[in-house]
Design a protein around this motif. Sequence first.
Motif, mmCIF file in Angstrom:
data_model
loop_
_atom_site.group_PDB
_atom_site.id
_atom_site.type_symbol
_atom_site.label_atom_id
_atom_site.label_comp_id
_atom_site.label_asym_id
_atom_site.label_seq_id
_atom_site.Cartn_x
_atom_site.Cartn_y
_atom_site.Cartn_z
ATOM 1 N N PRO A 302 -23.134 0.370 -34.433
ATOM 2 C CA PRO A 302 -22.263 -0.441 -35.284
ATOM 3 C C PRO A 302 -21.867 0.311 -36.552
ATOM 4 O O PRO A 302 -22.694 0.959 -37.181
ATOM 5 C CB PRO A 302 -23.121 -1.674 -35.621
ATOM 6 N N GLU A 303 -20.608 0.211 -36.900
ATOM 7 C CA GLU A 303 -20.125 0.870 -38.107
ATOM 8 C C GLU A 303 -20.152 -0.119 -39.274
ATOM 9 O O GLU A 303 -19.751 -1.271 -39.134
ATOM 10 C CB GLU A 303 -18.700 1.399 -37.899
ATOM 11 N N ALA A 304 -20.617 0.340 -40.399
ATOM 12 C CA ALA A 304 -20.680 -0.517 -41.585
ATOM 13 C C ALA A 304 -19.274 -0.749 -42.137
ATOM 14 O O ALA A 304 -18.478 0.179 -42.257
ATOM 15 C CB ALA A 304 -21.568 0.125 -42.639
ATOM 16 N N ASN A 305 -18.968 -1.991 -42.456
ATOM 17 C CA ASN A 305 -17.687 -2.353 -43.057
ATOM 18 C C ASN A 305 -17.953 -2.755 -44.504
ATOM 19 O O ASN A 305 -18.343 -3.891 -44.786
ATOM 20 C CB ASN A 305 -17.038 -3.498 -42.286
ATOM 21 N N ASP A 310 -17.804 -11.286 -48.008
ATOM 22 C CA ASP A 310 -18.537 -12.513 -47.688
ATOM 23 C C ASP A 310 -18.777 -12.611 -46.186
ATOM 24 O O ASP A 310 -17.908 -12.267 -45.376
ATOM 25 C CB ASP A 310 -17.757 -13.746 -48.143
ATOM 26 N N VAL A 311 -19.959 -13.086 -45.845
ATOM 27 C CA VAL A 311 -20.328 -13.377 -44.457
ATOM 28 C C VAL A 311 -20.872 -14.795 -44.418
ATOM 29 O O VAL A 311 -21.634 -15.196 -45.300
ATOM 30 C CB VAL A 311 -21.400 -12.389 -43.936
ATOM 31 N N VAL A 312 -20.470 -15.576 -43.422
ATOM 32 C CA VAL A 312 -20.990 -16.936 -43.288
ATOM 33 C C VAL A 312 -21.576 -17.114 -41.890
ATOM 34 O O VAL A 312 -20.931 -16.829 -40.891
ATOM 35 C CB VAL A 312 -19.909 -18.007 -43.557
ATOM 36 N N PHE A 313 -22.834 -17.554 -41.852
ATOM 37 C CA PHE A 313 -23.479 -17.936 -40.603
ATOM 38 C C PHE A 313 -23.210 -19.411 -40.347
ATOM 39 O O PHE A 313 -23.373 -20.245 -41.242
ATOM 40 C CB PHE A 313 -24.995 -17.712 -40.683
ATOM 41 N N VAL A 314 -22.815 -19.726 -39.122
ATOM 42 C CA VAL A 314 -22.653 -21.119 -38.694
ATOM 43 C C VAL A 314 -23.579 -21.307 -37.499
ATOM 44 O O VAL A 314 -23.344 -20.747 -36.423
ATOM 45 C CB VAL A 314 -21.198 -21.441 -38.315
ATOM 46 N N PHE A 377 -29.785 -11.696 -38.997
ATOM 47 C CA PHE A 377 -29.514 -11.446 -40.414
ATOM 48 C C PHE A 377 -29.564 -9.949 -40.722
ATOM 49 O O PHE A 377 -28.694 -9.412 -41.426
ATOM 50 C CB PHE A 377 -30.539 -12.207 -41.263
ATOM 51 N N ALA A 378 -30.575 -9.272 -40.191
ATOM 52 C CA ALA A 378 -30.714 -7.837 -40.442
ATOM 53 C C ALA A 378 -29.527 -7.071 -39.865
ATOM 54 O O ALA A 378 -29.023 -6.123 -40.488
ATOM 55 C CB ALA A 378 -32.020 -7.325 -39.840
ATOM 56 N N GLN A 379 -29.077 -7.477 -38.704
ATOM 57 C CA GLN A 379 -27.940 -6.784 -38.098
ATOM 58 C C GLN A 379 -26.662 -7.015 -38.908
ATOM 59 O O GLN A 379 -25.862 -6.086 -39.104
ATOM 60 C CB GLN A 379 -27.761 -7.253 -36.659
ATOM 61 N N ALA A 380 -26.469 -8.251 -39.375
ATOM 62 C CA ALA A 380 -25.293 -8.531 -40.200
ATOM 63 C C ALA A 380 -25.361 -7.773 -41.524
ATOM 64 O O ALA A 380 -24.343 -7.320 -42.050
ATOM 65 C CB ALA A 380 -25.176 -10.034 -40.448
ATOM 66 N N LYS A 381 -26.568 -7.643 -42.066
ATOM 67 C CA LYS A 381 -26.754 -6.910 -43.315
ATOM 68 C C LYS A 381 -26.344 -5.453 -43.158
ATOM 69 O O LYS A 381 -25.765 -4.846 -44.069
ATOM 70 C CB LYS A 381 -28.225 -7.001 -43.739
ATOM 71 N N ALA A 382 -26.631 -4.894 -41.999
ATOM 72 C CA ALA A 382 -26.256 -3.501 -41.749
ATOM 73 C C ALA A 382 -24.752 -3.347 -41.572
ATOM 74 O O ALA A 382 -24.156 -2.381 -42.049
ATOM 75 C CB ALA A 382 -26.987 -2.992 -40.509
ATOM 76 N N LYS A 388 -21.926 -10.924 -49.632
ATOM 77 C CA LYS A 388 -22.814 -12.037 -49.916
ATOM 78 C C LYS A 388 -22.804 -12.974 -48.713
ATOM 79 O O LYS A 388 -21.779 -13.118 -48.045
ATOM 80 C CB LYS A 388 -22.355 -12.792 -51.173
ATOM 81 N N PHE A 389 -23.932 -13.619 -48.457
ATOM 82 C CA PHE A 389 -24.074 -14.433 -47.260
ATOM 83 C C PHE A 389 -24.068 -15.912 -47.607
ATOM 84 O O PHE A 389 -24.739 -16.347 -48.554
ATOM 85 C CB PHE A 389 -25.375 -14.077 -46.535
ATOM 86 N N SER A 390 -23.326 -16.698 -46.832
ATOM 87 C CA SER A 390 -23.344 -18.152 -46.924
ATOM 88 C C SER A 390 -23.801 -18.724 -45.594
ATOM 89 O O SER A 390 -23.927 -17.992 -44.602
ATOM 90 C CB SER A 390 -21.961 -18.694 -47.304
ATOM 91 N N TYR A 391 -24.016 -20.056 -45.563
ATOM 92 C CA TYR A 391 -24.654 -20.629 -44.379
ATOM 93 C C TYR A 391 -24.196 -22.064 -44.157
ATOM 94 O O TYR A 391 -24.157 -22.866 -45.093
ATOM 95 C CB TYR A 391 -26.170 -20.613 -44.565
ATOM 96 N N VAL A 392 -23.860 -22.374 -42.908
ATOM 97 C CA VAL A 392 -23.590 -23.742 -42.473
ATOM 98 C C VAL A 392 -24.546 -24.020 -41.320
ATOM 99 O O VAL A 392 -24.530 -23.330 -40.305
ATOM 100 C CB VAL A 392 -22.136 -23.920 -42.005
#
Length: 595
Positions: A302-305, A310-314, A377-382, A388-392
Amino acid sequence: MSIQKTIDAPPLRARIKFLTPYGASKQLVVLLHSYRASAETLGSVSDLVRQAFPDADQYVPELALETDALTDPEVLAQHHCEGINKICGAHDYDSIFFVGHSIGGLLARRIYLNALNASEQGNGASHWVDKVERIILLAGMNRGWQAGHQLSLWNLIRWRIGAVLAVLHGLTNKSPLLIMSVRRGAPFITRLRVDWIDASHAAKRAGRTFPKVVQLLGSIDDMVAPSDNIDLVSGSDFYYLDVPYSGHANVVELDAREKVRTVEGAMVEVGALRRAVLTRALAAELRELKDASYIPSDEPVPEANEAITDVVFVIHGIRDVGHWTQKIARAILSKHKTAHGAILLEPETPSYGFFPMLPFLMPWKRRQKVEWFMDQFAQAKAKFPNAKFSYVGHSHGTYLLARALQDYEFVKFKNVLFAGSVVRSGFPWKTLIDDGRIENVFNYVATSDWVVAIFPKAIELTNLQDLGSAGHDGFKALKSEQYLGYAPTQSSGERLEQTFIRGSHSAALVEENWDAIAEFVVNGTPPDIPESIRASTQANWLAITAGFAPLVWIVIAAFLVLIGSGIWRLSESDIVSTILIGIYGLLLWKVVTRL
């Protein structure tokens, strides 16, 4: 001839060995053994290191990794970090190498990160951390272990039995077995992955050197699944080398005499093949390592962007595969684009699969899903290091984040929205906000959520587990004395809000409320609830029933027993009655484990 002596390191449990072939050495090699092993198991590795670096000192500690070890790996890593501090304080080395086998590889990386953190804070280790050139992992379980079907049948049975025994141990002991601290998604593993990602990106931004990691993978690892050995997220810049005819344990047996036939037809000792690969890992130039390295996965790295802000988990709940999560994610993405004029938000809608009722009531099963979430979460962090992470979350999805916030102190989220929450009503949101781990929280309380009002409510009243009734009672920290209900207000300056919404357990997920959800996630402001589903009071019948939630469980149990009793009396034949009761039992089991 080497001289063996004992270093005065901080006492933990076992004696620490320090081999010093030459007093004027300018290089230190740290060797860390695996689980249920000892320093002696790295004897042939130590001999090879001495051949590759004849003037190097070797630090070979006993790591207290016995089967029944209760040691926290964080404490263990810090202990040996302090041991290296003492060694390097007495001797100025030009370069430092780490060689870790299995769990020893995890500890090697944690020791380095601890030293780096201490150096950045001015608390020591600055005299040696920048001299760490290479970390070599022998069958390193970088993603943590899990008992998967990739293992052989015998090892799968052993791992499953061991996991069950470890869970039973955890029910009666406050300190978990060390082996449970290195399973996939566990706090130690997740923090190591996240910290490694952060440190790697920070080094690149600052133009600092970062140690090269070379991972040696046994071609027939029969103990840890390939997906657990390989972490293409936090280890995307690793060098991977294949060790032929080697498994998880014997990859360090460099003196094995068994002979195998090479592709060229020659008979060669397995130990010689292993020695050749480790020698390359130790001494080869980086260009040679790059040419010899391969990506041991069908998936691309995976390439880092770094542009995503912002990232949101649903995340969905139990008895649900979460198809609706993608629809809400699209609404959030559209709202973000409208507000900011560009797509700088990335929705994450992973699914942990269909989760039936009975497993949901088992704490260890719920924790497995928490660990699954932290792996995501760790994969999204990479992938999105600057976001910043949000959550639904809905239902069990709310539990995943709440438990993660309790168990993983490094986890931070921006805007958190709960619906149909099964979290305890006394959850400490204000403490999390004061600590800077949460920015804004919004909680939907459905007017007729009988699911939460009866089942998690009963569990909270009896204090049996860590489930609760926030989807029915709301969060105590979010209640305002100025309001009889949960009408949202910002007058008190709070960043904790909740409101009633008309309907049952999934009331907040209806399509007409998607825009309101998106508004909160994107801007952090209380959502404008559509008039058609807005409410100011809760259903009276449910409020009364919820007060007797434990009694409802008893009534249900009594009713099921009464049905079973009736079935037993349907026939005068004991054999027929037994068969009928068996069928009844199977149907009940089907309901609680499949529905």
